[in-house]
Design a protein around this motif. Structure first.
Motif, PDB file in Angstrom:
ATOM      1  N   ASP A 139       0.813  -1.218   0.000  1.00  0.00           N
ATOM      2  CA  ASP A 139       0.000   0.000   0.000  1.00  0.00           C
ATOM      3  C   ASP A 139       0.845   1.266   0.000  1.00  0.00           C
ATOM      4  O   ASP A 139       0.316   2.371  -0.101  1.00  0.00           O
ATOM      5  N   TYR A 185      -3.335   3.418   2.343  1.00  0.00           N
ATOM      6  CA  TYR A 185      -3.824   2.723   3.530  1.00  0.00           C
ATOM      7  C   TYR A 185      -5.272   2.300   3.337  1.00  0.00           C
ATOM      8  O   TYR A 185      -6.144   3.130   3.066  1.00  0.00           O
ATOM      9  N   TYR A 213      -6.895   8.796   2.576  1.00  0.00           N
ATOM     10  CA  TYR A 213      -5.442   8.630   2.654  1.00  0.00           C
ATOM     11  C   TYR A 213      -4.816   8.649   1.260  1.00  0.00           C
ATOM     12  O   TYR A 213      -5.483   8.410   0.250  1.00  0.00           O
TER      13      TYR A 213
END
Length: 646
Positions: A231, A333, A344
């Protein structure tokens, strides 16, 4: 952006590359761009000056589509225009309006009636209100995808932003929008899209047209293409062709957003504008708020209403209403977050800049690493090199055997180009091979396929004859039964150390009391002539960590011994059999970085037959090959597996 919980490992598959079934469009020669548009190799590490209107923007105003006929961009052909027209015939206004978010489809939802998740407890004071931008934003749009996986909702979308570049044709979105282990077609970027009917005298829902994604022109980091996507690199750069009027993207919308990298220490920014397209709405949602660092590697922003569909939407700093400095994209994330009010972005660092530079240069995109991810290599406990695979035996080249912490044993065939191929399982995980105390590889039984020699925790000594992809570890010869002597063997190194023949059948044993013994001409009948190399309880060899045989000196003949010491010193002992420890060459001094490496072996991985290519494991699962190492210097460093970023 994932607002509905789902298990990524179950839904995100491995794909070697994103090969989308849209018509290929030839690369276009970039027309001269404004002086403030950076060339790819010189993009600043961080931009602090707010974006300004491009001098090349059409005279009717920044971000405003031309009301009349437009000039075709340089290099655009009639065939390019035909392909864009074909795409427009598929993406009718109705299909765009009814397209559903990619994330909602993967979560098994229709995306038509998504509810906002509750606000995060105790943090409502930081939420900033969001508002619709009915007129659209020229540098932000919907990213349309037609899935071919048999989904009941094949017409899907994410959000995306235009990126200024010499090509005038780049778009950035979230990698998870495209990385789904499935095929796609009719992929398009629609900048400035606004849902619903147009006002009288204003352009329609697609004010700048549709820009087809060019076949295979998607740049995604190999760590995201793996079976366990990282990620930290949830972003993708792609190149689009011209619209049906023959305009390149930045000739139609004006200058794109400026890609801007952000250091980890500066993830907290004072004023960032977030824009994206929530599912079921298709009118861009916008919010401005401060960001903060999350886990030291993500940018976090609190904005209301950013539900499924906004994935890939840009984080813009210095936003002037049309464009700004691109410092993030919704993703990272939890693929962008699980709540509608917290979003995010993966940190925009040199990783995103690398993809941008690849796209500008039209370089080959990353592919799935056949060696897997660093999280796997952190569990390696033994490295062994030899000729095992039938192809390697024919070519006199090397392969790598790895023993893992769970007892599994794997064979990685060499590719003769300083690399390794996909693994072949030699032994399933289990308790048995966890008891292997020391291992080495040699040519003990007289043919060209190598053998594996293992000393066990109970003192047994076993020879596995002719290990290859077919025999695996089935031909076992017990050289010694359980005993008290060989329980003290802590290191085995097989090689050609002066035994009087051309085979690698001589064995150096390092004992727990630091003594060193050389056994010459080991074979299927056992150990024979014995010679002491170092006396027990010496103050030197207790500090040895790895010792491997190789051909590092200039002269041909017997092999040398490579040793990595606990303090980081790296040493080669030339022609060990004849010179013992007198032919010493120091490759790295004490306190070098090599004190942090964990496993080292040597083989012939570069096409020749000399065992002079080192493979080393570093912290974070980083795997490196040092090709053509000599007794005077380590060879060129070749990264096989990037380190895990935590």
């Amino acid at each position: 952006m994932k607002r509905i919980p789902w298990v990524r490992a179950a839904t995100v598959g491995v794909c070697a590359s994103i090969a989308l079934a849209v018509p290929a469009v030839a690369a276009h020669q970039a027309t001269p761009h404004a002086p403030d548009v950076p060339d790819a190799p010189n993009v600043p590490a961080a931009m602090t000056t707010p974006a300004t209107a491009d001098p090349a923007t059409p005279s009717h105003g920044p971000g405003k589509p031309s009301p009349g006929p437009v000039k075709r961009s340089k290099g655009v052909t009639q065939e390019d225009i035909r392909k864009a027209q074909e795409l427009e015939r598929y993406w009718t206004p109705e299909r765009i309006r009814t397209a559903v978010p990619v994330d909602a489809v993967r979560a098994g939802e229709t995306g038509q009636a998504l509810l906002r998740a509750p606000h995060a407890a105790g943090r409502s004071s930081v939420f900033a209100p969001s508002h619709q931008v009915a007129s659209g934003v020229p540098t932000v749009g919907v990213f349309l995808i037609r899935s071919e996986d048999g989904s009941a909702t094949p017409n899907q979308f994410c959000s995306a932003g235009a990126v200024t570049s010499p090509t005038k044709s780049l778009v950035l979105t979230a990698a998870h929008c495209l990385k789904g282990g499935k095929s796609y077609r009719n992929v398009a970027f629609v900048p400035g899209y606004r849902g619903g009917a147009s006002q009288a005298g204003e352009p329609g829902e697609r004010p700048y047209g549709l820009f087809p994604m060019e076949l295979g022109k998607v740049w995604i980091d190999e760590r995201y293409l793996s079976s366990s996507p990282s990620d930290d690199v949830d972003f993708a750069v792609l190149r689009v062709g011209p619209n049906s009027q023959g305009q390149l993207l930045e000739d139609a919308i004006g200058r794109g957003n400026t890609l801007t990298t952000v250091p980890a220490a500066q993830l907290a920014r004072r004023e960032v504008t977030l824009t994206g397209y929530p599912g079921g709405q298709k009118t861009p949602l916008q919010c401005t708020n401060a960001t903060r660092a999350f886990q030291g590697r993500f940018m976090e922003i609190a904005c209301d209403g950013f539900r499924t569909g906004v994935s890939g939407g840009p984080f813009l700093e210095g936003f002037d209403g049309s464009r700004g400095n691109l410092v993030g994209a919704i993703g990272g994330y939890k693929t962008g977050g699980l709540q509608d009010n917290i979003s995010y972005s993966s940190q925009f660092d040199n990783d995103v800049l690398r993809l941008y530079n690849q796209a500008v240069a039209d370089a080959a995109p990353d592919t799935v690493n056949p060696l897997g991810a660093a999280t796997t290599w952190q569990h390696a406990t033994s490295f062994l090199t030899g000729r095992f695979h039938s192809d390697s035996v024919r070519n006199s080249s090397s392969d790598l055997i790895v023993r893992w912490s769970d007892g599994e044993v794997s064979l990685y065939p060499g590719n003769r180009a300083y690399g390794l191929g996909k693994d072949i399982q030699l032994e399933k995980k289990g308790p048995a091979w966890k008891q292997a105390k020391a291992l080495t590889v040699g040519e003990f039984t007289g043919n060209s396929t190598d053998d594996l020699l293992v000393s066990w925790a109970d003192g047994k000594l076993t020879l596995y004859k002719d290990v290859n992809e077919t025999n695996k570890l089935n031909n076992a010869i017990q050289l010694k039964g359980p005993n008290g002597t060989w329980t003290h063997a802590v290191g085995l190194t097989a090689g050609r150390f002066g035994g009087g023949n051309a085979r690698r059948d001589d064995l150096v044993v390092r004992w727990s009391d630091a003594g060193m013994t050389l056994y010459s001409n080991v074979d299927g009948r056992g150990l024979h002539a014995e010679k002491q190399l170092a006396k027990p309880k010496n103050t030197t060899w207790s500090h040895a960590r790895d010792s491997v045989a190789g051909n590092f000196a200039a002269a041909a003949g017997d092999q040398d011994l490579f040793v990595r010491w606990s303090d980081g010193e790296v040493t080669v002992y030339e022609n060990l059999g004849a010179k013992g420890f007198k032919g010493e060459h120091r490759l790295r001094p004490a306190k070098s970085a090599w004190q942090y490496s964990s496993l080292v072996t040597a083989g012939a991985f570069g096409g020749g037959t000399r065992q002079d290519d080192l493979v080393a494991l570093w912290p974070g699962g980083k795997l490196v090959m040092y090709g053509d190492t000599s007794a005077k210097a380590l060879g060129r460093e070749r990264l096989l597996v990037p380190a895990r970023i935590s």
